[in-house]
Every structure is written in C-alpha cells, then in structure tokens.
Design an enzyme around this catalytic site. Structure first.
Site, PDB file in Angstrom:
ATOM      1  N   ASN A 150       0.783  -1.237   0.000  1.00  0.00           N
ATOM      2  CA  ASN A 150       0.000   0.000   0.000  1.00  0.00           C
ATOM      3  C   ASN A 150       0.815   1.288   0.000  1.00  0.00           C
ATOM      4  O   ASN A 150       0.309   2.328  -0.385  1.00  0.00           O
ATOM      5  CB  ASN A 150      -0.982   0.000   1.180  1.00  0.00           C
ATOM      6  CG  ASN A 150      -0.272  -0.062   2.512  1.00  0.00           C
ATOM      7  OD1 ASN A 150       0.764  -0.689   2.628  1.00  0.00           O
ATOM      8  ND2 ASN A 150      -0.811   0.594   3.506  1.00  0.00           N
ATOM      9  N   GLU A 248       4.235  -4.883  12.388  1.00  0.00           N
ATOM     10  CA  GLU A 248       3.356  -3.731  12.123  1.00  0.00           C
ATOM     11  C   GLU A 248       2.157  -4.279  11.358  1.00  0.00           C
ATOM     12  O   GLU A 248       2.258  -4.528  10.150  1.00  0.00           O
ATOM     13  CB  GLU A 248       4.089  -2.708  11.257  1.00  0.00           C
ATOM     14  CG  GLU A 248       5.247  -2.020  11.953  1.00  0.00           C
ATOM     15  CD  GLU A 248       4.810  -0.768  12.672  1.00  0.00           C
ATOM     16  OE1 GLU A 248       5.377  -0.458  13.710  1.00  0.00           O
ATOM     17  OE2 GLU A 248       3.878  -0.118  12.191  1.00  0.00           O
ATOM     18  N   CYS A 282      -3.008   1.447   6.855  1.00  0.00           N
ATOM     19  CA  CYS A 282      -3.147   0.683   8.108  1.00  0.00           C
ATOM     20  C   CYS A 282      -3.750   1.511   9.220  1.00  0.00           C
ATOM     21  O   CYS A 282      -4.504   1.008  10.038  1.00  0.00           O
ATOM     22  CB  CYS A 282      -1.777   0.150   8.526  1.00  0.00           C
ATOM     23  SG  CYS A 282      -0.523   1.430   8.627  1.00  0.00           S
ATOM     24  N   GLU A 458       8.344   1.287  14.694  1.00  0.00           N
ATOM     25  CA  GLU A 458       9.129   1.881  13.617  1.00  0.00           C
ATOM     26  C   GLU A 458       9.048   3.397  13.808  1.00  0.00           C
ATOM     27  O   GLU A 458       8.204   3.892  14.552  1.00  0.00           O
ATOM     28  CB  GLU A 458       8.543   1.519  12.238  1.00  0.00           C
ATOM     29  CG  GLU A 458       8.430   0.028  11.961  1.00  0.00           C
ATOM     30  CD  GLU A 458       9.742  -0.659  11.576  1.00  0.00           C
ATOM     31  OE1 GLU A 458      10.814  -0.062  11.770  1.00  0.00           O
ATOM     32  OE2 GLU A 458       9.685  -1.806  11.093  1.00  0.00           O
TER      33      GLU A 458
HETATM   34  P1  NAD Z   1       0.004  -9.411   3.622  1.00  0.00           P
HETATM   35  O1  NAD Z   1       0.207  -9.812   5.045  1.00  0.00           O
HETATM   36  O2  NAD Z   1      -0.779 -10.294   2.756  1.00  0.00           O
HETATM   37  O3  NAD Z   1       1.410  -9.222   2.909  1.00  0.00           O
HETATM   38  C1  NAD Z   1       2.455  -8.447   3.498  1.00  0.00           C
HETATM   39  C2  NAD Z   1       3.789  -8.973   2.994  1.00  0.00           C
HETATM   40  O4  NAD Z   1       3.964 -10.300   3.488  1.00  0.00           O
HETATM   41  C3  NAD Z   1       3.891  -9.088   1.475  1.00  0.00           C
HETATM   42  O5  NAD Z   1       5.221  -8.856   1.077  1.00  0.00           O
HETATM   43  C4  NAD Z   1       3.516 -10.524   1.219  1.00  0.00           C
HETATM   44  O6  NAD Z   1       4.044 -10.987   0.004  1.00  0.00           O
HETATM   45  C5  NAD Z   1       4.139 -11.201   2.424  1.00  0.00           C
HETATM   46  N1  NAD Z   1       3.474 -12.451   2.817  1.00  0.00           N
HETATM   47  C6  NAD Z   1       2.237 -12.875   2.509  1.00  0.00           C
HETATM   48  N2  NAD Z   1       2.007 -14.086   3.053  1.00  0.00           N
HETATM   49  C7  NAD Z   1       3.127 -14.414   3.737  1.00  0.00           C
HETATM   50  C8  NAD Z   1       3.508 -15.523   4.528  1.00  0.00           C
HETATM   51  N3  NAD Z   1       2.716 -16.559   4.720  1.00  0.00           N
HETATM   52  N4  NAD Z   1       4.724 -15.497   5.085  1.00  0.00           N
HETATM   53  C9  NAD Z   1       5.537 -14.449   4.914  1.00  0.00           C
HETATM   54  N5  NAD Z   1       5.247 -13.373   4.175  1.00  0.00           N
HETATM   55  C10 NAD Z   1       4.055 -13.352   3.599  1.00  0.00           C
HETATM   56  O7  NAD Z   1      -0.595  -7.927   3.686  1.00  0.00           O
HETATM   57  P2  NAD Z   1      -1.053  -7.028   2.451  1.00  0.00           P
HETATM   58  O8  NAD Z   1      -2.388  -7.489   2.006  1.00  0.00           O
HETATM   59  O9  NAD Z   1       0.056  -6.936   1.461  1.00  0.00           O
HETATM   60  O10 NAD Z   1      -1.169  -5.601   3.172  1.00  0.00           O
HETATM   61  C11 NAD Z   1      -2.285  -5.182   3.854  1.00  0.00           C
HETATM   62  C12 NAD Z   1      -2.113  -5.359   5.349  1.00  0.00           C
HETATM   63  O11 NAD Z   1      -0.936  -4.683   5.797  1.00  0.00           O
HETATM   64  C13 NAD Z   1      -3.239  -4.738   6.126  1.00  0.00           C
HETATM   65  O12 NAD Z   1      -3.640  -5.590   7.167  1.00  0.00           O
HETATM   66  C14 NAD Z   1      -2.630  -3.480   6.676  1.00  0.00           C
HETATM   67  O13 NAD Z   1      -3.271  -2.959   7.822  1.00  0.00           O
HETATM   68  C15 NAD Z   1      -1.247  -3.907   6.945  1.00  0.00           C
HETATM   69  N6  NAD Z   1      -0.357  -2.757   7.053  1.00  0.00           N
HETATM   70  C16 NAD Z   1       0.145  -2.417   8.276  1.00  0.00           C
HETATM   71  C17 NAD Z   1       0.938  -1.291   8.405  1.00  0.00           C
HETATM   72  C18 NAD Z   1       1.489  -0.864   9.748  1.00  0.00           C
HETATM   73  O14 NAD Z   1       2.370  -0.018   9.785  1.00  0.00           O
HETATM   74  N7  NAD Z   1       0.996  -1.379  10.855  1.00  0.00           N
HETATM   75  C19 NAD Z   1       1.240  -0.527   7.284  1.00  0.00           C
HETATM   76  C20 NAD Z   1       0.702  -0.902   6.061  1.00  0.00           C
HETATM   77  C21 NAD Z   1      -0.088  -2.024   5.945  1.00  0.00           C
END
Ligand code: NAD
Length: 477
Positions: A150, A248, A282, A458
């Site tokens: 995102n 995060e 997020c 962070e």
């Molecule tokens: P996601 O968890 O599907 O993916 C995040 C990352 O992890 C990607 O690089 C993905 O390829 C990788 N990934 C996916 N499955 C994995 C696994 N089994 N093992 C290891 N890595 C894996 O999340 P998304 O859909 O890409 O992003 C949206 C989510 O991220 C939302 O829940 C959002 O709130 C969160 N987010 C949090 C913050 C924060 O600072 N707290 C910031 C931005 C987004």
C-alpha cells in the site's frame, strides 16, 4: 514487450535461478502492466549470503560515514523523485499529485537516521572507583524486511534506514504487487556509496520468500509490515528460532468526534481519515465514533464531503483505484456483509463506474450508519474507503467503544476541550493518537500497535533500539 522486475542483490540486477515470472496487472485498467520475477528459496539463500558478507564490512564503518551515505541516498531520492514517483504511482494506482510528498517523506527517513546515528551511543553506568561499566548497542547482522503493497517507498524507508544506520545489512521483500520502486531504491543506495550487498531486494511471492527468509539461520531479525494472518504465520516459524520480530499489522482505528469540536474541520478530516490512499492505509480511521447529539448533522456533513471527492485515474484525482484485484473483490464482499447486517448506506456502497473509469478497480467512498460496535463491519479491517459511523453518549462511552477492538494501531480525537483530549488520549489503547486532524504523523514520531496491531516500533529515535542489541561491559579495575 513488458518490463521485467527482477531482484537486486550484491549491487546488481539478479535474475531468479528458478521460478519464472508472474503477471502484474494495472489497477487503473485491469490489464497487464509488467512481469515480476517469482524468486525461489534458493534465490533467498544467495541474497542472504551477500548481505551477510556485506555486514562484515558495513558494521565497522564509522557511524558518521554510514550516516553520510544515508544522507546522500536521501539526496538521490529527491533528485530521482519524479522517476520513483512514476513507478510507485503506476504500480499502486496512487494519484500522481500525491507522489512529491511521499518522495519527500521517503528521503526524510534516510536524512533523519543518517543524522541521528551520529549521536546514538551506549551509556556509562557508575559503579564506583573499582569498576568501569558501560553499554554498547550492537547491530543484529542481516535484517529481513517484509512489506505490503500500500505504501511502497516510505514504508520501506522507515524500516531500512534505521536498520542500515546502526550497521545492519538488509534483505527487503516488497509485495509482488508493487516491487518496482524498491528495486530502484536499492540501485540508488549503491550510487550513494553503500557497499554492494548492504541493501538487497528480493522479488517474489510472500508465501515462498517470507518463510524462506524467516527460516534462514543468517537472518537475525525480521521487520514485518502486513496482515495479522501473515504476521501470525511468520511468528510461528520465528518462535522455533527465537528470532526477534517487529510486527506492524492491521487496524480498525477509532476516530472520535465530540460535540465541542470544530465540526467543519472534523468532517473534512474524518473523510480523509478513511479515504486517503482509497482507504488502503493501516492507520485509516474506519470506526467513526460520533457523539449522539450531533450524529445526524455530522453524517450529513460527511456525505457532502464525500460527494465532493473525485475518484479516478487522473493525476489530480482525490482517490485512485484499489491496488490489487483480490483487495477490490474483498471490499465488494464487505458491501454484501453490510447489507446482511442491516446497515444503512448514507453514500457509496458500490463499485465506482463511468466512462473514464473503464475496467479499473475503483470503489465509491462509502459511509455506513446504523451499525453497532459488535458487528462484522465494525470489527474487521476492510482496507478500502469504507467507514462505519457509531454514536456514543459521553467521554467514558467513547473510550469504551474505541478500546472494544482486537486492534490498537491508531486513533483520532476531535475536541476543543484540552482536558478531555489528554484524558481520552491517556486511556485509548492505540500506538498513535492524532488530535484535531487525522494524518500520518512524522518521521520523528514512533509508529506501532497495541494488541493485535503488532509490537515493536518503527519511526523516531526509539526504532533504533529495535535494530540493535544492548550489551553491558563490566570491567573490574
Ligand atoms: P500481507 O500480510 O498479505 O502481505 C504483506 C507482505 O507479506 C507481502 O510482502 C507478502 O508478500 C508477504 N506475505 C504474505 N504471506 C506471507 C507468509 N505466509 N509469510 C511471509 N510473508 C508473507 O498484507 P497485504 O495485504 O500486502 O497488506 C495489507 C495489510 O498490511 C493490512 O492488514 C494493513 O493494515 C497492513 N499494514 C500495516 C501497516 C502498519 O504499519 N501497521 C502498514 C501498512 C499495511
């Protein structure tokens, strides 16, 4: 001929040894945009070896020199801002006019940590004349940075800049939906004078790369930003290795509007809170708690503000498309949930369509009323431009509702009563509280979650303690 996005390891573009390429689709049109390497666990191993070798060199570089290289990287990010911004806007669908501010933020992370590392040190602990006791902060070694789709550039910078500043090296993995700008950032790092292998990027699928990184014995710490589900999966593997994580994760942040607030500002700010980046944020304020005596009037103001938004592919649109097809589908499924749960849709509630939107993945910014805090729509993170409005009676009721969530990432308070602001801020279970605006904070302010929104921090100076290990040295004189 489509552009191929490949890993960047040891200071150069590196094709995957096996795994081929996947298609990355354009959120503005739904058609093919580029090809993304699907690296394998063998590629991860090679990249980690490079990072481990570079660590032996980088850890001993004087902090002031490491800082200088990071500040130079900040300068190069600004100098190449237009190109970086184009890549990020193309892959995510973000409106082009938003990119200069995000490029500035990305550069700021390198400038801030490049400066701070000059004054970061251990302490002397006085134990009388017979001892000399001090602490030092040692880097971990190779840090794995796993990132979602995102906010590609500044989210990467906020983890990578502090990790590098204190002498670690990095293997970063961005979501397969938006890897291009991170590869460019790593290329600029070499130009800035970082040793080849200090900042590597692996391109591929999370389900393959993520576990391979966490299981690898040379990875000493992981900074993960993403969903609770993936964070839990990584956490289970990490537990076997006693591997430290910064997590995060997601949010369902409460944005609280009291009847004594500036309602004009609160309405504008509350709309931005759930529509910025098309709600793919997020910290988005997606549970809007409104004092009951102003509820109806406030909803009218929200609807007016939402109707003034311009969703589309244009450079100056207020919101762009949803970045991935899966997320576009998921948001539509929540519209069905809202209907089943009997919520009233004040505005939006459907896919945005029309001539200029074509087959892009656009969602109408949506306001639901008539919800309670225990329904699915109020409890689950939707990650789209959808807000649920819930009335509250008084201060205590607002705090109770805000904290009644498994998440605790951020919160907003709108009030002119400074005593109330401090009382409520102290009681809210959230890592970041913003008052009388709803923004993303600063490079200098820590960011992270309470409860299921994660742990570790962070941003800010505090992040440096998450990228170092504290050591005591006790010398008997
Ligand atoms: P996601 O968890 O599907 O993916 C995040 C990352 O992890 C990607 O690089 C993905 O390829 C990788 N990934 C996916 N499955 C994995 C696994 N089994 N093992 C290891 N890595 C894996 O999340 P998304 O859909 O890409 O992003 C949206 C989510 O991220 C939302 O829940 C959002 O709130 C969160 N987010 C949090 C913050 C924060 O600072 N707290 C910031 C931005 C987004």
């Amino acid at each position: 001929m489509f552009q191929k996005i490949e890993s960047f390891v040891g200071g150069e573009a590196t094709p995957a040894v096996e795994g081929g390429f996947g298609e990355k689709l354009d959120p503005r049109t739904g058609s093919k945009l580029e090809e993304v390497a699907y690296s394998s666990a063998a590629d991860v191993g090679k990249a980690i070896d490079n990072a481990a070798e570079a660590f032996e060199l980088w850890r001993d570089v004087r902090p002031s020199e490491r800082g200088r290289a990071l500040v130079e990287l900040g300068r190069l990010i600004r100098a190449n801002g237009e190109r970086l911004g184009e890549i990020e806007s193309r892959e995510t669908g973000k409106p082009g006019h938003e990119m200069p501010a995000l490029i500035d933020l990305t550069a700021q992370f390198f400038e801030f940590y490049g400066g701070v590392v000059n004054v970061m040190d251990g302490d002397i602990i006085n134990q009388g004349p017979d001892y000399h006791v001090y602490t030092r902060r040692d880097p971990f070694g190779v840090i794995g940075v796993i990132l979602p789709w995102n906010a590609p550039l500044h989210q990467a910078a906020r983890a990578i800049a502090p990790a590098l500043a204190v002498g670690n090296t990095v293997l970063a993995k961005r979501s397969e939906h938006t890897p291009g700008s991170l590869v460019e950032l790593a290329r600029l790092a070499v130009q800035a004078g970082l040793p080849a292998g200090a900042f590597n990027v692996i391109v591929g699928k999370g389900s393959v790369i993520g576990p391979a990184m966490v299981e690898h014995p040379k990875i000493q710490k992981i900074s993960f930003t993403g969903s609770v589900r993936a964070g839990q999966e990584l956490g289970r593997i990490a537990a076997d290795r006693i591997l430290p994580l910064t997590l995060e994760l997601g949010g369902k942040s409460a944005n609280i509007v009291f009847d004594d607030s500036d309602l004009d500002a609160a309405a504008k700010g509350s709309v931005r809170a759930f529509t910025w980046n098309s709600g793919q944020w997020c910290c988005a304020g997606t549970r809007l708690l409104v004092q009951e005596n102003i509820h109806d009037e406030f909803v009218q103001r929200l609807v007016k503000e939402v109707k003034a938004l311009r969703v589309g592919p244009e450079h100056d649109a207020t919101s762009g498309p949803i970045t991935t097809a899966a997320q576009f589908k998921k948001i539509q499924e929540y519209f069905d949930v809202a209907e089943k749960e009997g919520l009233s849709c004040a505005v939006g509630g459907k896919v945005a369509s029309g001539g200029h939107l074509g087959s892009g993945w656009y969602i109408e910014p949506t306001v639901y009323t008539g919800a309670t805090n225990d329904g699915t729509m109020a409890r689950e993170e939707i990650f789209g431009p959808v807000v649920i409005v819930i009335p509250f009676k008084d201060e205590a009721d607002a705090v109770r509702l805000a904290n009644d969530s498994e998440f605790g990432l951020a919160a907003g308070i709108w009030s002119r009563d400074i005593g109330r602001v401090h009382r409520v801020a102290a009681r809210l279970e959230a890592g970041r509280i913003v008052v009388n605006e709803y923004g993303g904070g600063f490079v200098q302010t820590p960011c992270g979650g309470f409860k299921n929104s994660g742990y570790g921090r962070e941003q800010g100076i505090d992040a440096l303690s998450h990228y170092t290990q504290l050591k005591s040295i006790i010398i008997r004189l």
